[in-house]
Design a protein around this motif. Structure first.
Motif, PDB file in Angstrom:
ATOM      1  N   TYR A 148       0.835  -1.197   0.000  1.00  0.00           N
ATOM      2  CA  TYR A 148       0.000   0.000   0.000  1.00  0.00           C
ATOM      3  C   TYR A 148       0.876   1.255   0.000  1.00  0.00           C
ATOM      4  CZ  TYR A 148      -3.898  -3.112   1.098  1.00  0.00           C
ATOM      5  OH  TYR A 148      -4.848  -4.100   1.049  1.00  0.00           O
ATOM      6  N   ALA A 149       1.943   1.233   0.814  1.00  0.00           N
ATOM      7  CA  ALA A 149       2.852   2.380   0.861  1.00  0.00           C
ATOM      8  C   ALA A 149       3.586   2.545  -0.468  1.00  0.00           C
ATOM      9  CB  ALA A 149       3.848   2.208   2.008  1.00  0.00           C
ATOM     10  N   ILE A 150       3.942   1.430  -1.100  1.00  0.00           N
ATOM     11  CA  ILE A 150       4.652   1.490  -2.382  1.00  0.00           C
ATOM     12  C   ILE A 150       3.799   2.200  -3.428  1.00  0.00           C
ATOM     13  CG2 ILE A 150       5.490   0.066  -4.312  1.00  0.00           C
ATOM     14  CD1 ILE A 150       6.454  -1.955  -2.228  1.00  0.00           C
ATOM     15  N   LEU A 151       2.491   1.929  -3.446  1.00  0.00           N
ATOM     16  CA  LEU A 151       1.601   2.572  -4.409  1.00  0.00           C
ATOM     17  C   LEU A 151       1.060   3.915  -3.904  1.00  0.00           C
ATOM     18  CD1 LEU A 151      -0.501  -0.424  -5.822  1.00  0.00           C
ATOM     19  CD2 LEU A 151       1.527   0.668  -6.797  1.00  0.00           C
ATOM     20  N   SER A 197      -4.177   4.089   0.609  1.00  0.00           N
ATOM     21  CA  SER A 197      -4.554   3.602   1.931  1.00  0.00           C
ATOM     22  C   SER A 197      -4.928   2.127   1.853  1.00  0.00           C
ATOM     23  CB  SER A 197      -5.730   4.405   2.481  1.00  0.00           C
ATOM     24  OG  SER A 197      -6.898   4.164   1.696  1.00  0.00           O
ATOM     25  N   LYS A 198      -4.993   1.470   3.008  1.00  0.00           N
ATOM     26  CA  LYS A 198      -5.339   0.054   3.040  1.00  0.00           C
ATOM     27  C   LYS A 198      -6.773  -0.182   2.581  1.00  0.00           C
ATOM     28  CE  LYS A 198      -4.723  -4.069   5.881  1.00  0.00           C
ATOM     29  NZ  LYS A 198      -4.304  -4.609   7.189  1.00  0.00           N
ATOM     30  N   GLY A 199      -7.610   0.817   2.697  1.00  0.00           N
ATOM     31  CA  GLY A 199      -9.002   0.671   2.264  1.00  0.00           C
ATOM     32  C   GLY A 199      -9.244   1.186   0.855  1.00  0.00           C
ATOM     33  N   ALA A 200      -8.183   1.394   0.088  1.00  0.00           N
ATOM     34  CA  ALA A 200      -8.323   1.952  -1.258  1.00  0.00           C
ATOM     35  C   ALA A 200      -9.143   1.033  -2.156  1.00  0.00           C
ATOM     36  CB  ALA A 200      -6.951   2.192  -1.872  1.00  0.00           C
ATOM     37  N   SER A 201      -9.930   1.631  -3.050  1.00  0.00           N
ATOM     38  CA  SER A 201     -10.728   0.858  -3.999  1.00  0.00           C
ATOM     39  C   SER A 201      -9.839   0.349  -5.126  1.00  0.00           C
ATOM     40  CB  SER A 201     -11.845   1.728  -4.587  1.00  0.00           C
ATOM     41  OG  SER A 201     -11.294   2.759  -5.402  1.00  0.00           O
ATOM     42  N   GLN A 202     -10.386  -0.580  -5.941  1.00  0.00           N
ATOM     43  CA  GLN A 202      -9.626  -1.114  -7.070  1.00  0.00           C
ATOM     44  C   GLN A 202      -9.299  -0.012  -8.072  1.00  0.00           C
ATOM     45  OE1 GLN A 202      -8.364  -4.256  -7.445  1.00  0.00           O
ATOM     46  NE2 GLN A 202      -9.036  -4.520  -5.335  1.00  0.00           N
ATOM     47  N   ASN A 203     -10.224   0.915  -8.270  1.00  0.00           N
ATOM     48  CA  ASN A 203      -9.962   2.026  -9.193  1.00  0.00           C
ATOM     49  C   ASN A 203      -8.837   2.918  -8.693  1.00  0.00           C
ATOM     50  OD1 ASN A 203     -11.902   1.279 -11.061  1.00  0.00           O
ATOM     51  ND2 ASN A 203     -13.520   2.512 -10.124  1.00  0.00           N
ATOM     52  N   GLU A 204      -8.813   3.183  -7.389  1.00  0.00           N
ATOM     53  CA  GLU A 204      -7.741   4.004  -6.814  1.00  0.00           C
ATOM     54  C   GLU A 204      -6.397   3.312  -6.958  1.00  0.00           C
ATOM     55  OE1 GLU A 204     -10.045   6.447  -3.272  1.00  0.00           O
ATOM     56  OE2 GLU A 204      -9.427   4.367  -2.904  1.00  0.00           O
ATOM     57  N   ILE A 205      -6.367   2.008  -6.736  1.00  0.00           N
ATOM     58  CA  ILE A 205      -5.125   1.240  -6.876  1.00  0.00           C
ATOM     59  C   ILE A 205      -4.647   1.262  -8.324  1.00  0.00           C
ATOM     60  CG2 ILE A 205      -4.186  -1.104  -6.803  1.00  0.00           C
ATOM     61  CD1 ILE A 205      -5.923  -1.551  -4.299  1.00  0.00           C
ATOM     62  N   GLN A 206      -5.584   1.094  -9.265  1.00  0.00           N
ATOM     63  CA  GLN A 206      -5.213   1.098 -10.685  1.00  0.00           C
ATOM     64  C   GLN A 206      -4.682   2.466 -11.115  1.00  0.00           C
ATOM     65  OE1 GLN A 206      -8.239   0.926 -13.918  1.00  0.00           O
ATOM     66  NE2 GLN A 206      -7.281  -1.031 -14.397  1.00  0.00           N
ATOM     67  N   ARG A 207      -5.341   3.540 -10.681  1.00  0.00           N
ATOM     68  CA  ARG A 207      -4.873   4.879 -11.044  1.00  0.00           C
ATOM     69  C   ARG A 207      -3.488   5.162 -10.470  1.00  0.00           C
ATOM     70  NH1 ARG A 207     -10.334   6.462 -10.067  1.00  0.00           N
ATOM     71  NH2 ARG A 207      -9.762   7.160  -7.974  1.00  0.00           N
ATOM     72  N   ALA A 208      -3.275   4.758  -9.220  1.00  0.00           N
ATOM     73  CA  ALA A 208      -1.971   4.979  -8.590  1.00  0.00           C
ATOM     74  C   ALA A 208      -0.879   4.206  -9.323  1.00  0.00           C
ATOM     75  CB  ALA A 208      -2.029   4.560  -7.119  1.00  0.00           C
ATOM     76  N   ASP A 268       9.135  -2.938  -7.840  1.00  0.00           N
ATOM     77  CA  ASP A 268       8.323  -2.983  -6.616  1.00  0.00           C
ATOM     78  C   ASP A 268       6.892  -2.524  -6.889  1.00  0.00           C
ATOM     79  OD1 ASP A 268      10.398  -3.930  -5.087  1.00  0.00           O
ATOM     80  OD2 ASP A 268      10.978  -1.967  -4.296  1.00  0.00           O
ATOM     81  N   ILE A 269       6.747  -1.515  -7.729  1.00  0.00           N
ATOM     82  CA  ILE A 269       5.417  -1.010  -8.081  1.00  0.00           C
ATOM     83  C   ILE A 269       4.619  -2.092  -8.798  1.00  0.00           C
ATOM     84  CG2 ILE A 269       4.201   0.631  -9.570  1.00  0.00           C
ATOM     85  CD1 ILE A 269       6.591   2.579  -8.972  1.00  0.00           C
ATOM     86  N   GLN A 328       3.361  -9.651 -16.562  1.00  0.00           N
ATOM     87  CA  GLN A 328       3.829  -8.514 -15.786  1.00  0.00           C
ATOM     88  C   GLN A 328       3.096  -7.250 -16.234  1.00  0.00           C
ATOM     89  OE1 GLN A 328       8.060  -8.364 -16.428  1.00  0.00           O
ATOM     90  NE2 GLN A 328       8.322 -10.550 -15.989  1.00  0.00           N
ATOM     91  N   PRO A 329       2.850  -6.319 -15.324  1.00  0.00           N
ATOM     92  CA  PRO A 329       2.188  -5.067 -15.712  1.00  0.00           C
ATOM     93  C   PRO A 329       2.998  -4.327 -16.766  1.00  0.00           C
ATOM     94  CG  PRO A 329       2.287  -5.294 -13.319  1.00  0.00           C
ATOM     95  CD  PRO A 329       3.154  -6.376 -13.878  1.00  0.00           C
ATOM     96  N   HIS A 330       2.330  -3.699 -17.707  1.00  0.00           N
ATOM     97  CA  HIS A 330       2.995  -2.960 -18.778  1.00  0.00           C
ATOM     98  C   HIS A 330       2.706  -1.473 -18.609  1.00  0.00           C
ATOM     99  CE1 HIS A 330       4.408  -1.821 -22.767  1.00  0.00           C
ATOM    100  NE2 HIS A 330       4.913  -3.022 -22.892  1.00  0.00           N
TER     101      HIS A 330
END
Length: 324
Positions: A7-10, A13-24, A48-49, A217-219
């Protein structure tokens, strides 16, 4: 095992939504991609990201990570929490995550698997036969199938080819290298079978098979959906308004594309057959989504021209949005 706070790498927050994680992830992947960022440590940060995103984008992996931290993968494979001090002696008799045991627990399940409750190849079986001397009997059981993850880049999966992988033999602890043929256009979740490289048999039965489950792997530039690829084409305001041409990167090299006059952000340009290969032939499409970029700093001339345009133009963007 070193703990990594995904969570810190991206930066979420720990409660972040999937959209927030994808945008980050998209923002950071572009910022630290080795082709763009040449600073020391950028490549490791990029890895790491990607690692953090691979876990947090998957609800099941994320739940295991939240519960077990760095030991999430071992817990996921075993179906439970490894008891302290026993992490290195877990034995998988069935080849399936929900049938492992450690230490002296689960002893009855061992005999159930051995004498008829099944393993990963179907029902466990025994062969009691009289030896030539007539004074002994023997039993056999086929080896369990095993599965490992084969991590590929988008380009490696699209073009196929040969990959060398190193595997540790759980019986001897020694590492062996194998040449694996990766089919062109293999997609996430598909498996490559390596015959007789799984678990050893008991007695004279056949060895199990090893299945390599493909993970991409993510592109930084492309998103894969089925056989279609999605990317972003960044254009200047005047290119979007007047129309222009731009160079667009594809999996097979660069191409020139036309930007239609009057394009807004979000408009997609479709390149037929320029997506991901679709065995046994053909390919998906590539969709380039237009994103209008505005200069952060304006020269005096640029500011004057934009101010003149603002005074003379009758265009009302909010009115267009209401009309939609």
């Amino acid at each position: 095992m070193e703990y990594k706070d995904y969570y810190a790498i991206l930066g979420v927050s720990k409660g972040a939504s999937q959209n927030e994680i994808q945008r980050a992830y998209r923002k950071l992947a572009r910022q630290y991609h080795p082709d763009i960022n040449q600073e020391a440590g950028a490549e490791n940060r990029f890895k790491d990201i990607g690692e953090a995103y691979e876990v947090l984008k998957d609800p099941e992996k994320r739940e295991q990570y939240d519960r077990y931290g760095s030991a999430w993968k071992a817990a996921q494979q075993s179906g439970g929490t490894p008891p302290p001090g026993y992490e290195d002696i877990w034995v998988d008799l069935s080849g399936s995550p929900d049938r492992s045991f450690s230490g002296f627990s689960g002893f009855s399940s061992f005999f159930e698997q051995l004498f008829g409750r099944g393993n990963s190849r179907g029902s466990a079986w025994t062969d009691f036969s009289t030896s030539e001397s007539g004074d002994s009997q023997s039993w056999t059981m086929p080896g369990a199938d095993r599965e490992a993850v084969l991590s590929l880049t988008l380009e490696e999966a699209a073009h196929g080819g040969q990959r060398e992988i190193s595997l540790i033999d759980p019986e001897t602890g020694q590492s062996k290298t194998y040449a694996v043929k990766v089919p062109k256009g293999i997609r996430p979740g598909q498996r490559i079978r390596l015959a007789k490289l799984g678990g050893p048999s008991m007695g004279s039965g056949p060895a199990g098979d090893l299945y390599l489950r493909v993970d991409l792997q993510p592109h930084a530039a492309f998103r894969l959906e089925g056989c279609d690829l999605y990317t972003t084409l960044t254009v200047a305001p005047w290119e979007a308004a007047l129309g222009s041409e731009a160079t667009l990167t594809t999996l097979d090299g660069s191409v020139r594309v036309k930007i239609p006059a009057g394009s807004s952000s979000g408009r997609q340009i479709r390149l037929k057959g320029r997506g991901f290969p679709n065995p046994p032939g053909g390919a998906g499409d590539l969709y380039a989504e237009i994103e209008i970029a505005v200069p952060k700093v304006l020269s005096d001339d640029e500011r004057r021209l934009f101010e003149e345009l603002a005074e003379r133009s009758t265009f009302q963007p909010r009115a267009v949005e209401v009309a939609r």
